[in-house]
Design an enzyme around this catalytic site. Structure first.
Site, PDB file in Angstrom:
ATOM      1  N   LYS A  70       0.846  -1.204   0.000  1.00 42.88           N
ATOM      2  CA  LYS A  70       0.000   0.000   0.000  1.00 42.88           C
ATOM      3  C   LYS A  70       0.876   1.246   0.000  1.00 42.88           C
ATOM      4  CE  LYS A  70      -3.912  -2.167   2.306  1.00 42.88           C
ATOM      5  NZ  LYS A  70      -4.498  -2.593   3.575  1.00 42.88           N
TER       6      LYS A  70
ATOM      7  N   ASP B  63     -11.176   3.097   4.113  1.00 47.63           N
ATOM      8  CA  ASP B  63     -11.601   1.698   4.084  1.00 47.63           C
ATOM      9  C   ASP B  63     -13.130   1.581   4.032  1.00 47.63           C
ATOM     10  OD1 ASP B  63      -9.755  -0.399   4.043  1.00 47.63           O
ATOM     11  OD2 ASP B  63      -9.195  -0.105   6.139  1.00 47.63           O
TER      12      ASP B  63
ATOM     13  N   GLN C 283      -4.743  -1.219   9.629  1.00 46.91           N
ATOM     14  CA  GLN C 283      -4.673  -2.563   9.041  1.00 46.91           C
ATOM     15  C   GLN C 283      -5.302  -3.585   9.985  1.00 46.91           C
ATOM     16  OE1 GLN C 283      -3.596  -3.201   5.951  1.00 46.91           O
ATOM     17  NE2 GLN C 283      -3.994  -5.386   6.159  1.00 46.91           N
TER      18      GLN C 283
HETATM   19  N1  GUN Z   1      -6.947  -6.605   6.134  1.00 47.46           N
HETATM   20  C1  GUN Z   1      -7.330  -7.378   5.077  1.00 47.46           C
HETATM   21  N2  GUN Z   1      -8.026  -6.637   4.185  1.00 47.46           N
HETATM   22  C2  GUN Z   1      -8.090  -5.379   4.689  1.00 47.46           C
HETATM   23  C3  GUN Z   1      -8.656  -4.162   4.228  1.00 47.46           C
HETATM   24  O1  GUN Z   1      -9.280  -4.081   3.156  1.00 47.46           O
HETATM   25  N3  GUN Z   1      -8.486  -3.088   5.031  1.00 47.46           N
HETATM   26  C4  GUN Z   1      -7.825  -3.160   6.213  1.00 47.46           C
HETATM   27  N4  GUN Z   1      -7.732  -2.062   6.942  1.00 47.46           N
HETATM   28  N5  GUN Z   1      -7.276  -4.270   6.672  1.00 47.46           N
HETATM   29  C5  GUN Z   1      -7.412  -5.366   5.909  1.00 47.46           C
END
Ligand code: GUN
Length: 293
Positions: free
Chosen positions: A55, A122, A99
């Site tokens: 990311k 998100d 995350q």
């Molecule tokens: N962990 C796995 N997928 C995601 C996601 O789309 N967002 C976040 N914040 N954590 C994750």
């Protein structure tokens, strides 16, 4: 024998990332605005480390400000909330992502609920969930947005299509169903207790597989010509080799479907590209600027 069109998520994501990079350049040139994304990682989960690194790299490559904050695996809820509050108050941060999964001692709903909904790239905050489900402008979770973009590209107008979403998670299944409903699909939201899941799938023009079980959806569950979007990423061992597979038995389904996403190289790359897109949207909304084309 594969007959279906294979949907190239990697190429699709590269196009979207290039569009976002252009938008960022326009925002910088015309408004002196650099969108910024901050990611909080608590603990040392190896898969999360990889996601967060990817990311950060993609954010940076799109010309945005990218920051990562690492908290130790024994961090308290208070410590995570303090970091969120600091980022909420920082006007150079337009997107905040915590995350998941968080360690057990951290109150995840409290943390997600503390993120400023305008910075919630998100789309997990209950305000954004409510906005999406009432058809209003929301920050929408990245994976379902990516699925929808690919679907619209392949299928065109989705009005009246029968869609089934297999899996009812807050991150994928539920927001996916809401997005499809907004596109005027007739939506079935199926899950582990659904009776006659194969029969439900066979009726669908669109199958979204987000159940988290390796190759559960078989070829004879697919209506001929249907579009299949596979969100699953499952690590399995076959013939002594480690392999990534989706929630759909790919070879079987590809012989029946009209179009299908592979794993890897389908939905996965789109998720990060959509995160970048959400960050640009958030930066524009926070500054009352129309989003560049
Ligand atoms: N962990 C796995 N997928 C995601 C996601 O789309 N967002 C976040 N914040 N954590 C994750």
């Amino acid at each position: 024998m594969s007959q279906a069109t294979i949907i190239d998520g990697k190429a699709f994501a590269a196009d979207l990332r290039a569009t976002v990079a252009k938008q960022v350049a326009t925002l910088q040139k015309d408004h002196g605005l650099t969108p910024g994304l901050s990611v909080i990682l608590v603990g040392e989960d190896p898969a999360s480390e990889v996601y967060v690194r990817n990311k950060g790299k993609a954010t940076h490559e799109a010309g945005m400000k990218s920051e990562q904050f690492r908290l130790s695996s024994d961090a308290t809820t208070q410590a995570v909330l303090a970091k969120v509050a600091e980022l909420n108050a920082d006007p150079t941060v337009h997107g905040i992502l915590v995350q998941l999964p968080l360690p057990d001692q951290v109150d995840a709903p409290a943390v997600l609920g503390a993120i400023d909904p305008a910075k919630d790239v998100d789309g997990f905050h209950v305000i954004n969930v409510g906005l999406l489900n009432t058809g209003q402008d929301a920050m929408v979770p990245c994976t379902p947005v990516g699925c929808l973009l690919m679907l619209k590209h392949v299928v065109g107008d989705l009005t009246g299509k029968r869609a089934i979403v297999v899996g009812r998670s807050n991150i994928v299944g539920k927001p996916m169903a809401a997005l499809l409903l907004k596109q005027h699909c007739t939506v079935t939201l199926a899950h582990s207790r659904t009776v006659d899941l194969p029969g439900e799938c066979r009726r669908a023009d669109i199958v979204i597989a987000a159940v988290g079980r390796a190759e559960m959806i078989r070829g004879d569950w697919i209506k001929p010509g249907a579009t299949v979007i596979d969100v699953g990423i499952n690590r399995i061992e076959r013939d002594g080799k480690r392999k990534l597979v989706g929630d759909v038995a790919f070879d079987e389904a590809a012989a029946v479907a009209g179009a299908i996403t592979p794993v890897p190289g389908g939905v996965g790359p789109m998720t990060i590209a959509c995160l970048l897109k959400n960050t640009v949207t958030a930066a524009c909304r926070q500054n009352a600027i129309a989003e560049p084309a």
